[in-house]
Design a protein around this motif. Sequence first.
Motif, PDB file in Angstrom:
ATOM      1  N   ASP A 500       3.663 -14.351 -17.961  1.00  0.00           N
ATOM      2  CA  ASP A 500       3.027 -13.369 -17.084  1.00  0.00           C
ATOM      3  C   ASP A 500       4.117 -12.471 -16.503  1.00  0.00           C
ATOM      4  OD1 ASP A 500       0.535 -12.460 -15.636  1.00  0.00           O
ATOM      5  OD2 ASP A 500       1.826 -12.914 -13.936  1.00  0.00           O
ATOM      6  N   VAL A 501       3.899 -11.150 -16.582  1.00  0.00           N
ATOM      7  CA  VAL A 501       4.888 -10.182 -16.109  1.00  0.00           C
ATOM      8  C   VAL A 501       4.225  -9.312 -15.043  1.00  0.00           C
ATOM      9  CG1 VAL A 501       6.420  -8.288 -16.730  1.00  0.00           C
ATOM     10  CG2 VAL A 501       6.044 -10.165 -18.342  1.00  0.00           C
ATOM     11  N   PRO A 502       4.694  -9.342 -13.791  1.00  0.00           N
ATOM     12  CA  PRO A 502       4.097  -8.495 -12.754  1.00  0.00           C
ATOM     13  C   PRO A 502       4.462  -7.029 -12.960  1.00  0.00           C
ATOM     14  CG  PRO A 502       5.992  -9.681 -11.887  1.00  0.00           C
ATOM     15  CD  PRO A 502       5.770 -10.203 -13.271  1.00  0.00           C
ATOM     16  N   ILE A 503       3.524  -6.158 -12.653  1.00  0.00           N
ATOM     17  CA  ILE A 503       3.752  -4.717 -12.752  1.00  0.00           C
ATOM     18  C   ILE A 503       3.107  -4.040 -11.558  1.00  0.00           C
ATOM     19  CG2 ILE A 503       1.731  -4.466 -14.257  1.00  0.00           C
ATOM     20  CD1 ILE A 503       3.095  -2.003 -15.485  1.00  0.00           C
ATOM     21  N   VAL A 504       3.842  -3.108 -10.966  1.00  0.00           N
ATOM     22  CA  VAL A 504       3.347  -2.295  -9.855  1.00  0.00           C
ATOM     23  C   VAL A 504       2.923  -0.945 -10.423  1.00  0.00           C
ATOM     24  CG1 VAL A 504       3.918  -1.188  -7.670  1.00  0.00           C
ATOM     25  CG2 VAL A 504       4.834  -3.463  -8.203  1.00  0.00           C
ATOM     26  N   VAL A 505       1.688  -0.554 -10.218  1.00  0.00           N
ATOM     27  CA  VAL A 505       1.153   0.711 -10.718  1.00  0.00           C
ATOM     28  C   VAL A 505       0.617   1.501  -9.538  1.00  0.00           C
ATOM     29  CG1 VAL A 505      -0.488   1.832 -12.272  1.00  0.00           C
ATOM     30  CG2 VAL A 505       0.533  -0.366 -12.906  1.00  0.00           C
ATOM     31  N   ALA A 536       0.694  -5.756  -6.004  1.00  0.00           N
ATOM     32  CA  ALA A 536       1.065  -4.759  -5.010  1.00  0.00           C
ATOM     33  C   ALA A 536       2.588  -4.633  -4.942  1.00  0.00           C
ATOM     34  CB  ALA A 536       0.507  -5.142  -3.646  1.00  0.00           C
ATOM     35  N   GLU A 537       3.036  -3.474  -4.477  1.00  0.00           N
ATOM     36  CA  GLU A 537       4.475  -3.224  -4.415  1.00  0.00           C
ATOM     37  C   GLU A 537       5.190  -4.247  -3.535  1.00  0.00           C
ATOM     38  OE1 GLU A 537       7.224   0.369  -2.705  1.00  0.00           O
ATOM     39  OE2 GLU A 537       5.575   0.921  -4.051  1.00  0.00           O
ATOM     40  N   THR A 538       4.544  -4.654  -2.452  1.00  0.00           N
ATOM     41  CA  THR A 538       5.170  -5.628  -1.545  1.00  0.00           C
ATOM     42  C   THR A 538       5.176  -7.036  -2.118  1.00  0.00           C
ATOM     43  OG1 THR A 538       3.040  -5.910  -0.425  1.00  0.00           O
ATOM     44  CG2 THR A 538       4.579  -4.281   0.497  1.00  0.00           C
ATOM     45  N   PRO A 551       5.209   7.541  -9.027  1.00  0.00           N
ATOM     46  CA  PRO A 551       6.039   8.703  -8.690  1.00  0.00           C
ATOM     47  C   PRO A 551       7.069   8.330  -7.631  1.00  0.00           C
ATOM     48  CG  PRO A 551       3.697   9.250  -8.631  1.00  0.00           C
ATOM     49  CD  PRO A 551       3.794   7.769  -8.736  1.00  0.00           C
ATOM     50  N   ALA A 552       8.221   8.963  -7.695  1.00  0.00           N
ATOM     51  CA  ALA A 552       9.288   8.649  -6.743  1.00  0.00           C
ATOM     52  C   ALA A 552       8.860   8.932  -5.311  1.00  0.00           C
ATOM     53  CB  ALA A 552      10.542   9.456  -7.093  1.00  0.00           C
ATOM     54  N   SER A 553       8.014   9.946  -5.114  1.00  0.00           N
ATOM     55  CA  SER A 553       7.569  10.283  -3.761  1.00  0.00           C
ATOM     56  C   SER A 553       6.721   9.176  -3.146  1.00  0.00           C
ATOM     57  CB  SER A 553       6.768  11.592  -3.797  1.00  0.00           C
ATOM     58  OG  SER A 553       5.671  11.478  -4.697  1.00  0.00           O
ATOM     59  N   ALA A 554       6.140   8.300  -3.984  1.00  0.00           N
ATOM     60  CA  ALA A 554       5.313   7.209  -3.472  1.00  0.00           C
ATOM     61  C   ALA A 554       6.037   5.875  -3.483  1.00  0.00           C
ATOM     62  CB  ALA A 554       4.031   7.099  -4.306  1.00  0.00           C
ATOM     63  N   LEU A 555       7.278   5.842  -3.964  1.00  0.00           N
ATOM     64  CA  LEU A 555       8.029   4.595  -4.020  1.00  0.00           C
ATOM     65  C   LEU A 555       8.724   4.310  -2.699  1.00  0.00           C
ATOM     66  CD1 LEU A 555       9.784   4.502  -7.521  1.00  0.00           C
ATOM     67  CD2 LEU A 555       8.131   2.859  -6.625  1.00  0.00           C
ATOM     68  N   ALA A 556       8.772   3.063  -2.324  1.00  0.00           N
ATOM     69  CA  ALA A 556       9.535   2.664  -1.143  1.00  0.00           C
ATOM     70  C   ALA A 556      11.027   2.897  -1.405  1.00  0.00           C
ATOM     71  CB  ALA A 556       9.281   1.197  -0.822  1.00  0.00           C
TER      72      ALA A 556
END
Length: 741
Positions: A500-505, A536-538, A551-556
């Motif tokens: 299983d590979v996690p992915i943030v979209v 989730a990203e967190t 997009p970079a503008s939405a990345l932490a």
Amino acid sequence: MIDRVWLAGLLMSVAMVPAMAQPAPFDMTPESDLVEPAPTPSVPLPVETIPEPAPAGHSRFLLPTPSVRLAGEESRHAIVFYLTEAEAQSQARLQLSYLNAVVVAPEYSSLNFSINQTSVSRTPIAAASAPGAVSVDIPAGLLRAGANIIEIHASQRHRTDCTIQSTYELWTDLAAEGLQLTFQDPDAGRITQLADVSAVGVGADGQTRLRLFAPGLNDPQTMSAALRLVQQVAIALRVADPRIEVVDALSSAAEPGVLDVVIGTAASLPEELAEMRGAAGSGPLATMAVLDGGMPTLVLSGPDWSNIARTGAEVLAAAPASRPRVDLGYGAPLLEGGAQVELSSVGAGTVEFNGRRFTTRFQFELPPDFYAYRYGNAELVLDAAYSSDVQPGSEIDIYTNGQIASATPLLQTDGGLLRNTIIRVPMTNLRPGRNEVDIAVNLNTRSDASCVAGWTGQAPTRFVFSGSSELRLPDYARAAALPDLRLLTGAAWPYALEQDVPIVVGQDRESEIAALTLAARIATASGLVTPLSVVAETQLPPDRNGFVVKPASALAPDILSRAGLTDGRFGSTGRDSTVLDQFASGSVANPLPGPVAWFLDRVGLQLGDLRIVPERDQAISIATSVALSQARQPEGGLWTVLTAPDGGRLVSGVNQLIETRHWREINGRVSTIAPTDQTITATSAANPVLNVTSFSPANLRLVAANWFSANILMFTALIAAACVLLMTATSLMLKQLGRRQ
């Protein structure tokens, strides 16, 4: 008396002139445009039955790229295309348009076509001023259901010039919209079973598009299923770089190279597929549906998502990955250490050649843990011969992945037989994944010096290349230096090996399309399915391998920094590198004196080869570019991040990246491409981590050989330490021997 008679006759003639010149009598009939003529009695005419025109046929485009250039004196290109049973049985015609260089001599140049190893057409190359057309009927029984191979061979000779340099001026261009098969049966192209899904083929632009109808992609469960299923569908299509579209409605009409894919539960199926809700509600459903508009539609459904996830396996069972890919007509076998392959089996067959520069190409695959790019040689075992017309200065050049690897002169001046001639080829430019090898034979001959009229095409055979030639690889080291994007683009490594590979979209439509496109391209390159699950990203764990598509503008800022990227915003990486570097020249001054720099250049070394402590990786700016980045996290995970300044650039950028010519350029820890760029800009990792995949003594020895070849000072220090230990041991031993006086 005579005078009176003559005078009387003359007077009578003059008197008759006005009467002879009088106009014709006045016409009393009415004008045709003022008075209608009397009606003519109608006579019944026999009725002629005009047959209705025959229905339009069905066409299939063949070229999986927008265009192909056949360059040089001898050039071959093979592609694979898939047909349904109805297409294979239907009467078919091959149609082609092409354009060639003006210097190509039509009387000595030809364009040859063969299908399934049977020649179907041979035509002179004569389309320098306007596109030329070729149309030929395909013999019955030649086409077959499933995979077919078409080979296009251009044999080109210069009009006037007999030099090697002039061969670079020869070319013939083929466009995707100009190469197609036309079938008499208009319904032959209907795809009604899963086994024929590869027959979707390509469009007029050489591309294959998947129109994905999947309601609720913003739901992690739906997106996770879509990411896995789209990989399986892409593999089954057997194309290299499918384009993904996310749509809200099914297509109204069929289009070449387009497949509608419906993913969802039975309750979410569209109205056009309402009759399938019952079957989908009782278990996993994977089937082809042909709607009123004729568009092939792949339906992947079930009562719940656990059942839907099983439908992808049914697609791959019906259309397995073992079938050839459309852009690899000659195949590319996987060569393990110690393997060898005969060149005739990979498209480099026997050729008798009478030109100036003979070229041939073949491809092969290397495993993702190939680790022998700093030492060792492959061997090309050449079977060939050349005539006594060949003079000194002729040579055989070997190119690996576009870089010169070997140059072997032909020294005999009275002809020669090159049987089992071994040419050693350094493995410096080989890479994990697909590799290309070009063999070029430059022939200087006495007869070409005079270059009489017509000699470019009438010269006798002067070189023979045999398909019995072989490529042999030695046993090589098995390890991987990470991060390295080549392992991802060539073999989906190491992600495809995990459960299983996690992915943030990102939650926007552009991020969803980019993630689906990247996943499909990795799958088509490797033939493997990466088990992606949306998180989730967190919740992305830094100690596990994972993906991020946003997009970079939405990345932490922390994610962007961990990826080794910066988008130019203050605080994105702890400093504003754009402002600090605005006056930099882009090159670092060489601190070494001239003689030392000259010596390093002569022995093939760089300043970086002499460093003991590696440099730190610098952040890469993505102000206008799309970036694919891979970075090993301090906690142990390997993260791959696909990002761009905004969503629109993310979609257009990923479509640039997946093009085959760009995909094969991706390497290092970061690869970027701007909207106007024609090539990938790659940045290597300054301090990669070595991952050894086999701990046998033989493999560890080979790994050490490659690692020390890349770390010369460490090797020198090890030799010095070994010398000191040897001297110390010898001194201690000698002190214990002999008499002490």
